[in-house]
Design a protein around this motif. Structure first.
Motif: not given
Length: 188
Positions: A34-54
């Motif tokens: 659970v701790g590892g997933l909570s660390l990975l989620y922000p790292l992966i979600s920051q790779m998604a395109p931002s709202a202005d790009v979408l």
């Protein structure tokens, strides 16, 4: 008898049942997961395109005011787009060119949509080093082939935005687009 009860209880715990050590191991591994997933989620979600790009993934442009022989500039993905309403003479000039003599051979029909061959829509970025060519504004230099002229290094494009002279390796890029009506174009 008291001794037998204690032995029976420890036999159940040490035997086929779950031992205390196993439970602690399972709990520790679960907490680490659970701790590892909570660390990975922000790292992966920051790779998604931002709202202005979408929001800029497509652009709709009203072309009703562009008369034959005129062009307009729009913006698509933070880059200029040239939308040109070709005259009958410009269409004839573009179709008269021997495609085999071009550096990047494309016909006008390859660069426009069927039924809308008078509308040429290209990215306004020179394919040499990314400068913005002249020719879409009123009174701008269009070059010797009547299309676009890049002032940075002298690339010259014809009325179909095909490279004819200069260092640019390719024609001006045609972005994906479609006509949603006779007067509205959706780019992207």
């Amino acid at each position: 008898m008291a001794q037998d009860a204690g032995t029976d209880a420890s036999a159940v715990i040490d035997g086929e049942g779950v031992r205390r050590r196993d439970f602690i191991n399972i709990a520790a591994v679960s907490a680490a997961g659970v701790g590892g997933l909570s660390l990975l989620y922000p790292l992966i979600s920051q790779m998604a395109p931002s709202a202005d790009v979408l929001a800029e993934s497509s652009t709709e442009v009203d072309i009703s005011q562009v008369q034959p022989g005129q062009a307009m500039k729009a913006v698509f993905r933070k880059q200029p787009v040239f939308i040109r309403n070709l005259t009958a003479k410009e269409i004839q000039e573009a179709e008269a060119v021997d495609v085999g003599s071009l550096r990047d051979p494309q016909t006008l029909k390859d660069r426009t949509k069927e039924g809308h061959t008078n509308w040429l829509i290209t990215m306004g970025v020179c394919t040499h080093l990314g400068c913005i060519p002249l020719g879409s504004g009123e009174g701008e230099v269009k070059g010797e082939f009547g299309g676009y002229f890049c002032p940075c290094h002298g690339s010259v494009y014809d009325t179909a935005a095909r490279i004819r002279k200069g260092p640019a390796p390719r024609n001006l890029e045609v972005p994906p687009y479609e006509f949603t009506s006779d007067t509205v174009v959706k780019i992207g």
